[in-house]
Scaffold this motif. Structure first.
Motif, PDB file in Angstrom:
ATOM      1  N   LEU A 137     -14.365 -14.180  20.706  1.00  0.00           N
ATOM      2  CA  LEU A 137     -15.436 -13.886  19.764  1.00  0.00           C
ATOM      3  C   LEU A 137     -16.021 -15.165  19.173  1.00  0.00           C
ATOM      4  N   VAL A 138     -15.167 -16.086  18.749  1.00  0.00           N
ATOM      5  CA  VAL A 138     -15.644 -17.332  18.145  1.00  0.00           C
ATOM      6  C   VAL A 138     -16.432 -18.156  19.157  1.00  0.00           C
ATOM      7  N   ILE A 139     -15.928 -18.269  20.368  1.00  0.00           N
ATOM      8  CA  ILE A 139     -16.622 -19.060  21.394  1.00  0.00           C
ATOM      9  C   ILE A 139     -17.980 -18.445  21.717  1.00  0.00           C
ATOM     10  N   TYR A 148     -24.749 -10.621  17.031  1.00  0.00           N
ATOM     11  CA  TYR A 148     -23.782  -9.528  16.851  1.00  0.00           C
ATOM     12  C   TYR A 148     -24.175  -8.267  17.608  1.00  0.00           C
ATOM     13  N   ASP A 149     -25.466  -8.031  17.806  1.00  0.00           N
ATOM     14  CA  ASP A 149     -25.879  -6.851  18.571  1.00  0.00           C
ATOM     15  C   ASP A 149     -25.431  -6.964  20.025  1.00  0.00           C
ATOM     16  N   GLU A 150     -25.604  -8.153  20.596  1.00  0.00           N
ATOM     17  CA  GLU A 150     -25.170  -8.361  21.979  1.00  0.00           C
ATOM     18  C   GLU A 150     -23.643  -8.331  22.070  1.00  0.00           C
ATOM     19  N   LEU A 151     -22.980  -8.921  21.090  1.00  0.00           N
ATOM     20  CA  LEU A 151     -21.514  -8.909  21.074  1.00  0.00           C
ATOM     21  C   LEU A 151     -20.976  -7.487  20.916  1.00  0.00           C
ATOM     22  N   LEU A 154     -20.683  -6.009  24.245  1.00  0.00           N
ATOM     23  CA  LEU A 154     -19.577  -6.604  24.990  1.00  0.00           C
ATOM     24  C   LEU A 154     -18.218  -6.098  24.533  1.00  0.00           C
ATOM     25  N   PHE A 155     -18.037  -6.034  23.200  1.00  0.00           N
ATOM     26  CA  PHE A 155     -16.740  -5.680  22.637  1.00  0.00           C
ATOM     27  C   PHE A 155     -16.587  -4.182  22.383  1.00  0.00           C
ATOM     28  N   ASN A 156     -17.687  -3.451  22.533  1.00  0.00           N
ATOM     29  CA  ASN A 156     -17.693  -2.016  22.265  1.00  0.00           C
ATOM     30  C   ASN A 156     -17.254  -1.723  20.824  1.00  0.00           C
ATOM     31  N   LYS A 157     -17.793  -2.534  19.900  1.00  0.00           N
ATOM     32  CA  LYS A 157     -17.527  -2.385  18.475  1.00  0.00           C
ATOM     33  C   LYS A 157     -18.847  -2.502  17.732  1.00  0.00           C
ATOM     34  N   LYS A 158     -18.865  -2.029  16.509  1.00  0.00           N
ATOM     35  CA  LYS A 158     -20.068  -2.128  15.691  1.00  0.00           C
ATOM     36  C   LYS A 158     -20.287  -3.577  15.256  1.00  0.00           C
ATOM     37  N   PRO A 159     -21.565  -3.995  15.134  1.00  0.00           N
ATOM     38  CA  PRO A 159     -21.858  -5.367  14.709  1.00  0.00           C
ATOM     39  C   PRO A 159     -21.195  -5.748  13.381  1.00  0.00           C
ATOM     40  N   ALA A 160     -21.147  -4.836  12.429  1.00  0.00           N
ATOM     41  CA  ALA A 160     -20.529  -5.143  11.132  1.00  0.00           C
ATOM     42  C   ALA A 160     -19.029  -5.421  11.284  1.00  0.00           C
ATOM     43  N   ALA A 161     -18.369  -4.659  12.145  1.00  0.00           N
ATOM     44  CA  ALA A 161     -16.935  -4.876  12.376  1.00  0.00           C
ATOM     45  C   ALA A 161     -16.709  -6.234  13.041  1.00  0.00           C
TER      46      ALA A 161
END
Length: 193
Positions: A137-139, A148-151, A154-161
């Motif tokens: 996540l950091v990298i 965060y929207d793109e992440l 990728l992570f299948n999690k909400k941007p706020a989380a």
């Protein structure tokens, strides 16, 4: 290479033009190497990982959908590959230790010096204290500048989380760097932010 050129090259590869995959490699090789190097911590392992990731991407290119960026899709493949490499390396060290009682290291002297110099960097040391998913996540957020929207895709999690997870990972990095550096050097810590 901009996103449209990359998407066009991907379509051509899907249509059977293998040479266009070379264009994709040229565009993505350096950032992918940097990512793998941060994840694995060794130059040779990162170079090998990049080759494997491109091979896997080529094999799976028909599964790519432009819902996410190609680079995000490629980083997801790289993350899983690096995670598997880290697990194998850990298992290999355990097996070697159980067999001989002594850890073995097989690096050329030049590569070892480069890796030790880089790995002794306080920021990298702090990154190594994170879990593989936190480091990923950091990298992706800092080095690769993913939003965060793109992440979240990728992570299948909400941007706020993910934002909260990122903040906790940064806090861990800062804490470790303050411990290592004695709390005097704020320039290196601000580089993490």
């Amino acid at each position: 290479m901009d996103k449209n050129d990359l998407e066009r090259a991907i379509k051509e590869v899907k249509a059977g033009d293998i040479d266009q995959f070379g264009v994709i490699i040229d565009a993505m090789q350096k950032p992918l190497f940097v990512y793998c190097y941060h994840m694995l911590g060794h130059r040779q392992e990162a170079e090998d990982a990049v080759q494997e990731v491109f091979f896997k991407a080529y094999e799976q290119i028909d599964t790519y959908r432009s819902v996410v960026s190609f680079s995000a899709w490629l980083y997801k493949i790289a993350y899983h590959h690096c995670l598997n490499q880290l697990k194998r390396a850990k298992l290999g060290r355990i097996v070697t230790f159980l067999k001989t009682g002594l850890p073995t290291v097989s690096h050329h002297e030049g590569e070892r010096r480069i890796d030790q110099e880089y790995l002794s960097n306080p920021l990298h040391q702090a990154l190594l204290k994170l879990s593989a998913s936190e480091r990923n996540l950091v990298i992706l957020r800092v080095v690769e500048d993913k939003n965060y929207d793109e992440l979240s895709i990728l992570f299948n999690k909400k941007p706020a989380a993910l934002r909260k997870q990122f903040e906790r990972a940064l806090k861990k990095c800062k804490s470790h760097m303050l411990t290592v550096e004695g709390g005097d050097d704020h320039d290196t810590i601000s580089a993490v932010q």
